[in-house]
Design an enzyme around this catalytic site. Structure first.
Site, PDB file in Angstrom:
ATOM      1  N   ASP A  63       5.284   6.905 -24.484  1.00 11.54           N
ATOM      2  CA  ASP A  63       6.616   7.451 -24.224  1.00 11.54           C
ATOM      3  C   ASP A  63       7.076   7.024 -22.838  1.00 11.54           C
ATOM      4  O   ASP A  63       6.679   7.609 -21.832  1.00 11.54           O
ATOM      5  CB  ASP A  63       6.571   8.985 -24.336  1.00 11.54           C
ATOM      6  CG  ASP A  63       7.926   9.630 -24.072  1.00 11.54           C
ATOM      7  OD1 ASP A  63       8.910   8.892 -23.902  1.00 11.54           O
ATOM      8  OD2 ASP A  63       7.981  10.873 -24.024  1.00 11.54           O
ATOM      9  N   GLU A 142      -4.329  -7.385   3.106  1.00  8.08           N
ATOM     10  CA  GLU A 142      -5.302  -6.700   3.965  1.00  8.08           C
ATOM     11  C   GLU A 142      -4.901  -5.234   4.059  1.00  8.08           C
ATOM     12  O   GLU A 142      -4.079  -4.855   4.879  1.00  8.08           O
ATOM     13  CB  GLU A 142      -5.332  -7.334   5.352  1.00  8.08           C
ATOM     14  CG  GLU A 142      -5.652  -8.831   5.346  1.00  8.08           C
ATOM     15  CD  GLU A 142      -5.503  -9.465   6.718  1.00  8.08           C
ATOM     16  OE1 GLU A 142      -5.272  -8.719   7.704  1.00  8.08           O
ATOM     17  OE2 GLU A 142      -5.583 -10.702   6.814  1.00  8.08           O
ATOM     18  N   GLU A 206     -11.128  -1.310   7.088  1.00  3.83           N
ATOM     19  CA  GLU A 206     -10.505  -2.435   6.398  1.00  3.83           C
ATOM     20  C   GLU A 206     -11.575  -3.215   5.646  1.00  3.83           C
ATOM     21  O   GLU A 206     -12.675  -3.441   6.162  1.00  3.83           O
ATOM     22  CB  GLU A 206      -9.781  -3.365   7.378  1.00  3.83           C
ATOM     23  CG  GLU A 206      -9.070  -4.529   6.702  1.00  3.83           C
ATOM     24  CD  GLU A 206      -8.272  -5.373   7.683  1.00  3.83           C
ATOM     25  OE1 GLU A 206      -8.308  -6.617   7.561  1.00  3.83           O
ATOM     26  OE2 GLU A 206      -7.623  -4.797   8.589  1.00  3.83           O
ATOM     27  N   HIS A 255      -1.136  -6.300   6.021  1.00  7.47           N
ATOM     28  CA  HIS A 255      -0.741  -7.663   6.361  1.00  7.47           C
ATOM     29  C   HIS A 255      -0.884  -8.528   5.116  1.00  7.47           C
ATOM     30  O   HIS A 255      -1.917  -8.486   4.427  1.00  7.47           O
ATOM     31  CB  HIS A 255      -1.609  -8.210   7.493  1.00  7.47           C
ATOM     32  CG  HIS A 255      -1.530  -7.394   8.746  1.00  7.47           C
ATOM     33  ND1 HIS A 255      -2.480  -7.445   9.744  1.00  7.47           N
ATOM     34  CD2 HIS A 255      -0.602  -6.502   9.176  1.00  7.47           C
ATOM     35  CE1 HIS A 255      -2.147  -6.632  10.719  1.00  7.47           C
ATOM     36  NE2 HIS A 255      -1.011  -6.042  10.402  1.00  7.47           N
ATOM     37  N   GLU A 344       1.570 -15.141   7.553  1.00  5.59           N
ATOM     38  CA  GLU A 344       1.161 -13.737   7.508  1.00  5.59           C
ATOM     39  C   GLU A 344       2.354 -12.861   7.858  1.00  5.59           C
ATOM     40  O   GLU A 344       2.865 -12.923   8.980  1.00  5.59           O
ATOM     41  CB  GLU A 344       0.017 -13.467   8.482  1.00  5.59           C
ATOM     42  CG  GLU A 344      -0.448 -12.016   8.484  1.00  5.59           C
ATOM     43  CD  GLU A 344      -1.433 -11.714   9.611  1.00  5.59           C
ATOM     44  OE1 GLU A 344      -2.544 -11.269   9.312  1.00  5.59           O
ATOM     45  OE2 GLU A 344      -1.065 -11.931  10.788  1.00  5.59           O
TER      46      GLU A 344
END
Length: 455
Positions: A63, A142, A206, A255, A344
């Protein structure tokens, strides 16, 4: 260890029969059919083994009117069309030998056509347009995140469980064990992990994984966030990708390293004869990103809280500029050249919908290529130290200072509507304006702290 997909292990596409063989071999009883809504939230429909072949044939209905931003109740029937290459076993869901798996799906209408409100379909459309220009897109994201303690009731707090800093080691970095299990889980699901470390702020982390084609990069990003939150919970921790959960310390960004490749497999951003070893397409792409950055911020930085991160003093980009080395600029060109040449973009945060964010950045970069745009001169000084007049002379604009400002730029942008399509564009604006208005009229703790006793 869980079985990865054939594509992840051998570079070939999965087939229906191969998936069925893996399901039987691994004793998989439940399969999650996953997709994301326009805000990037992962959704799923879980089916038993008995419904697998029906699901693999794209015959599972759901749905769509129940999903925010999808469709009206009178047009609710939608189908989940699985992408076989995203099939993977879930390492943490094995209970007494009974396993589970997932497969990512695209949303289709009953007539078989792709639903234009599906973010994954939309990214595929933009990638197809890029291919018509002779390009494919490679992306590496990242995603930074925080690990916080939970209180005695299991609710998240903003109290970190460590006192470590950038690249710290144990015993200061108490997140090492949790981070290690996250990595092991991701690897068993087919990720190629490149590095992991403690980030600048206390409790911040990270984990970097290898770049991929844009569609798989978006799939990997939503999967990564899901895995991080799931494993953190096993350790009694709360993982958050909120851009700025704690005042006075660094926030979390995403990034986004991106490059165009020619259809022959060569990097379209690399030119060894250029002074910076960047091609004309790379310079044009940078110019397109900078031209449209204030508009795409509403997608790459989608929350009220996103703009608490984009402030001077915490390494997050505030100004629309580019540089080969300057981390205060919006766009940075990492040192790697050849196949690793890339752009970047540093403003996105990990709360964005990666399918929409990659589509926006790609089409904005291609806007520069289509129109042969030239970027301004590289800014190789600390922009935060420049005076207002110096920034004005250098024609350095500010990124939006609030979600409201970003939405105003977004609504004026012709390329934003072209990139997202009418359905997603209108629903996205509608939802984000409601979010802003809710914030605008709310009474905050800051107001109570500063006004309640004074006035």
């Amino acid at each position: 260890m869980a079985t990865t997909t054939k594509k992840q292990t051998e570079g070939n596409a999965m087939t229906k029969n191969e998936i069925i063989k893996i399901v039987d071999k691994e004793n998989i009883h439940f399969i999650r059919l996953q997709f994301v809504d326009i805000y990037g939230f992962m959704k799923n429909v879980a089916i038993p083994r008995s419904q697998l072949e029906k699901a693999l044939d794209g015959q599972m209905m759901f749905d769509g009117s129940s999903i925010e931003g999808f469709t009206r109740i009178q047009e609710s029937d939608m189908y989940l069309k699985p992408d076989y290459d995203t099939f993977t076993v879930l390492p943490w869901r094995n209970k007494q030998g009974v396993a589970a798996a997932r497969i990512i799906c695209d949303i289709h209408l009953p007539n078989g056509s792709p639903f234009p409100g599906c973010p994954r379909n939309n990214l595929k459309r933009v990638l197809a347009e890029a291919r018509e220009m002779g390009f494919t897109m490679k992306v590496g994201t990242e995603c930074e995140f925080f690990l916080f303690n939970r209180d005695e009731c299991g609710n998240p707090t903003t109290i970190t469980h460590d006192t470590a800093g950038y690249f710290s080691v144990d015993p200061e970095d108490f997140g090492i064990d949790c981070r290690r299990e996250i990595i092991e889980t991701l690897e068993s699901m087919g990720f190629e992990i490149e590095a992991s470390h403690h980030e600048v702020a206390e409790g911040q982390h990270e984990i970097n994984f290898k770049f991929e084609d844009a569609l798989q990069a978006a799939d990997n990003t939503v999967t990564f966030k899901w895995v991080v939150k799931t494993i953190a919970r096993k350790y009694g921790l709360h993982a958050t990708f909120m851009p700025k959960p704690v005042f006075g310390i660094n926030g979390s960004g995403m990034h986004t390293n991106q490059s165009l490749f020619n259809l022959d497999g060569s990097n379209a951003f690399y030119d060894e004869k250029d002074q910076m070893q960047l091609s004309q397409a790379a310079y044009q792409y940078i110019a397109g990103i900078m031209k449209n950055a204030r508009a795409f911020a509403a997608v790459t930085n989608p929350l009220v809280n996103s703009y608490k991160r984009l402030v001077p003093g915490y390494e997050a980009p505030v100004y629309v500029a580019w540089s080969a080395s300057n981390r205060s600029a919006l766009v940075r060109i990492p040192a790697s050249r050849g196949m690793g040449t890339r752009v970047e973009v540093r403003c996105p945060d990990p709360t964005c919908n990666p399918y929409l964010a990659l589509a926006m950045m790609l089409n904005c970069g291609l806007d520069g290529v289509r129109n042969n745009l030239t970027p301004p001169k590289s800014t190789d000084v600390n922009i935060f130290a420049m005076t207002p007049n110096e920034k004005k002379r250098a024609k350095i604009a500010n990124m939006p200072g609030s979600l409201k400002e970003a939405l105003d730029e977004f609504k004026k942008s012709k390329i934003a509507k072209e990139t997202l399509g009418e359905h997603i564009f209108e629903k996205y604006v509608e939802g984000k304006e409601l979010e802003w208005d809710s914030f605008r009229i709310a009474v905050s703790n800051w107001e109570l702290d500063n006004y309640l006793t004074t006035y």
